[in-house]
Enzyme design. Structure first.
Site, PDB file in Angstrom:
ATOM      1  N   ASP A   1       0.799  -1.219   0.000  1.00  0.00           N
ATOM      2  CA  ASP A   1       0.000   0.000   0.000  1.00  0.00           C
ATOM      3  C   ASP A   1       0.837   1.278   0.000  1.00  0.00           C
ATOM      4  OD1 ASP A   1      -2.665   0.443  -0.376  1.00  0.00           O
ATOM      5  OD2 ASP A   1      -3.250   0.314   1.719  1.00  0.00           O
TER       6      ASP A   1
ATOM      7  N   GLY B   1     -12.118   6.391   3.548  1.00  0.00           N
ATOM      8  CA  GLY B   1     -12.262   5.083   4.177  1.00  0.00           C
ATOM      9  C   GLY B   1     -12.285   5.262   5.673  1.00  0.00           C
TER      10      GLY B   1
ATOM     11  N   ARG C   1     -19.213   8.711   7.884  1.00  0.00           N
ATOM     12  CA  ARG C   1     -20.586   8.838   7.401  1.00  0.00           C
ATOM     13  C   ARG C   1     -21.418   9.717   8.316  1.00  0.00           C
ATOM     14  NH1 ARG C   1     -24.141   7.126   4.019  1.00  0.00           N
ATOM     15  NH2 ARG C   1     -22.617   5.798   2.953  1.00  0.00           N
TER      16      ARG C   1
ATOM     17  N   GLU D   1     -15.285   2.903  -0.803  1.00  0.00           N
ATOM     18  CA  GLU D   1     -16.291   1.851  -0.900  1.00  0.00           C
ATOM     19  C   GLU D   1     -17.712   2.379  -0.733  1.00  0.00           C
ATOM     20  OE1 GLU D   1     -15.515  -1.713   1.241  1.00  0.00           O
ATOM     21  OE2 GLU D   1     -13.641  -2.078   0.164  1.00  0.00           O
TER      22      GLU D   1
END
Length: 348
Positions: free
Chosen positions: A111, A170, A244, A288
């Site tokens: 990564d 993320g 979120r 995602e």
């Protein structure tokens, strides 16, 4: 079928990915539980490859995807000090995989490798050179996502695009400035803690604060937990808070205050990366959760477009603001398929 192992301390997450990168059975195990997972996957038949995500390759791993063999174990072990909890889990999975199914393909996906080519002025800290030679530099993070963002822009954007601000959403948010497919700058440093505040991480911090906390009696372990797991949105609110909730909560004034801090940091870092690029052609927000990606892409376009229009000189075209959602394990499986077709290596 491809079997993927990704570290999520204190466990490893695994998932089977079938033809067409179709996501299949998944689960969690500890380091000792890798062998049973491998035996079951091999027993199910059609196991073609095993992939292992390394979150921090340090200076030992500069390839985004590489084929693995027993001779690579010492080099992989050398990466553990960079991110001990996560990298030790990856190392355990690799050892188990090479022992249980030695005859199939094994691939390491790193990564941080995308950022191994960061320019010196972006990768170095202003610390004595002897420390730089010990590997203390900026390594970036989430390179798999940023590589994918560049590829999506090139395939789905309009016209010729050279300068891209890539935004990964993320567990945390981090940005990368990309020119012609290569990294120019990023918000992440030696570890993922540097940069924009996350749900549990402090983000950018005066380096004297940890020393002040140590002098006040806290242990190094306590400081590490505080800054990495007890800060960020949750630390400011005194209770857990996901990205979120931060972006969608409309009634809680305390959440609104933290959201303003997050958006300020996002805007500030975006501006610095655009300056490093010398301008911008497109913003690509990836992750995602597609609706959050679209929301943040819209916010960034709203901030950046008026500034671009106000710049002197000829217009450089309309800013392209793009949002792409995907599943990390599908992206990893695609990388493995590509590496297999190229003979086992992919460095971008």
């Amino acid at each position: 079928m491809i079997l993927l192992f990704t570290p999520h301390p204190p466990v490893l997450r695994w998932q089977r990915v079938g033809p067409g990168c179709r996501l299949g059975e998944r689960g969690e195990c500890d380091a000792a539980g890798c062998e049973p997972v491998l035996h079951r996957a091999a027993g199910a038949g059609a196991l073609e490859a095993v992939g292992y995500l390394l979150l921090h390759g340090g200076e030992a791993v500069a390839e985004e995807v590489r084929r693995l063999g027993p001779e690579d174990l010492p080099g992989l072990a050398a990466t553990v000090p960079y991110l001990p909890e996560a990298n030790d889990l990856t190392l355990a999975a690799v050892r188990a995989g090479l022992a249980v199914v030695p005859a199939i393909d094994h691939f390491l996906l790193c990564d941080t490798a995308f950022f191994s080519a960061l320019p010196a002025e972006a990768s170095q800290y202003a610390i004595p050179i002897r420390l730089r030679r010990r590997g203390l530099r900026r390594f970036g993070a989430c390179g798999v996502w940023h590589r994918w963002a560049w590829e999506q822009v090139r395939h789905r954007g309009r016209g010729e695009i050279s300068r891209v601000l890539s935004v990964y959403l993320g567990n945390g948010t981090n940005l990368a400035a990309i020119r012609d497919g290569g990294p120019v700058e990023t918000t992440v440093g030696f570890t993922g803690l540097e940069g924009i505040p996350s749900a549990t991480g402090c983000g950018d911090l005066d380096p004297m604060i940890p020393l002040h906390l140590r002098a006040s009696g806290m242990t190094f372990a306590e400081i590490s937990r505080l800054l990495g797991r007890g800060s960020g949105f949750g630390g400011l609110l005194g209770k857990p808070c996901s990205l979120r909730r931060l972006l969608t909560e409309e009634t809680d004034p305390a959440v609104h205050e933290v959201r303003e801090l997050y958006l300020y940091s996002l805007c500030k870092h975006a501006g610095s990366l655009i300056a490093a690029l010398g301008g911008i052609d497109a913003v690509a927000v990836v992750g995602e959760e597609g609706d959050l990606c679209e929301r943040v892409a819209g916010l960034l376009a709203g901030w950046i477009s008026p500034v671009r229009r106000a710049e002197p000189g000829p217009a450089s075209g309309e800013l392209q603001s793009l949002a792409f959602s995907g599943k990390r394990n599908q992206i990893l499986a695609e990388q493995i398929r590509r590496a297999q077709s190229r003979g086992g290596h992919h460095d971008g």
